[in-house]
Design an enzyme around this catalytic site. Sequence first.
Site, PDB file in Angstrom:
ATOM      1  N   ASN A  82       0.801  -1.219   0.000  1.00 26.76           N
ATOM      2  CA  ASN A  82       0.000   0.000   0.000  1.00 26.76           C
ATOM      3  C   ASN A  82       0.840   1.279   0.000  1.00 26.76           C
ATOM      4  OD1 ASN A  82      -2.514   1.712   0.738  1.00 26.76           O
ATOM      5  ND2 ASN A  82      -1.115   2.082   2.440  1.00 26.76           N
ATOM      6  N   SER A 134      -4.228   2.609  -8.556  1.00 26.31           N
ATOM      7  CA  SER A 134      -5.070   3.797  -8.549  1.00 26.31           C
ATOM      8  C   SER A 134      -5.831   3.828  -9.863  1.00 26.31           C
ATOM      9  CB  SER A 134      -4.215   5.060  -8.425  1.00 26.31           C
ATOM     10  OG  SER A 134      -4.947   6.225  -8.782  1.00 26.31           O
ATOM     11  N   TYR A 147       2.973   9.466 -11.273  1.00 23.85           N
ATOM     12  CA  TYR A 147       2.118   8.639 -10.423  1.00 23.85           C
ATOM     13  C   TYR A 147       1.324   7.655 -11.277  1.00 23.85           C
ATOM     14  CZ  TYR A 147      -1.387   7.600  -6.796  1.00 23.85           C
ATOM     15  OH  TYR A 147      -2.208   6.978  -5.890  1.00 23.85           O
ATOM     16  N   ILE A 180     -10.353   8.792  -2.929  1.00 24.95           N
ATOM     17  CA  ILE A 180     -10.611   8.374  -1.556  1.00 24.95           C
ATOM     18  C   ILE A 180     -10.335   9.550  -0.622  1.00 24.95           C
ATOM     19  CG2 ILE A 180     -10.094   6.675   0.229  1.00 24.95           C
ATOM     20  CD1 ILE A 180     -11.313   5.501  -2.353  1.00 24.95           C
TER      21      ILE A 180
END
Length: 239
Positions: A82, A134, A147, A180
């Site tokens: 994570n 993601s 990212y 989130i």
Amino acid sequence: MAKTALVTGGSRGIGAAVARRLAADGYQVAVNYAASREKAEALAGEIGGMALQADVSDPVQVKGMVDTVLEKFCQLDILVCNAGVAWQGLLQDMTDGDWRRVMGTDLDGVFYCCRAVLPQMIRQKQGKIVTVSSMWGQVGGACEAAYSAAKAGVIGLTKALAKEVGPSGITVNCVSPGVIDTEMNQALGPQALDQLAEETPLGRLGSAEDVAECVSFLCSPAADFLTGQVLAPNGGLII
């Protein structure tokens, strides 16, 4: 004997929610952290687990962390990758150091952690690895090129590794969250978050607990015949 789980980036946000959920599921949980020692130790105390400091972008630290888990618990059944960092901005403004920091944590870190746990899982002839990508790894996000690239790499690694270690009884799956409501995403600002919530078909941002439920499922016997899959708790934002 209770099974053991290692959650990287487990001191806050999604990682902390995952650690709590897996502890509730009956796992002994090792909570990895890079810098948030107090939060990690408090969480470990809360769930009866242990806190372990390691920078996942450093393979030596990762191996030491996994060795410590095995010394303490004698087994390692679940790995949840994570740990992650983000960087927002134009690609042309990104420095080499910024790029390496994102790739080092978000992609290299997954590789290092998987490599470190696999010998034990292969000996056990069982294990479950859950990576965290993601939605930007699925579709790409403007001003988040590094990212997005790292998280797309996580999905590719997950699918390939699932094929590689399936014969050893190990499943490898990915959770790919949408927007989130975590500390990391607060950097987007309230206006952007409100807009993203409005664009989400379910009409809200996700919670860390929403993601933790998906991880819990993938770690459970109910997911024993699932591997190489991407589970996307995103409220319908990406379909």
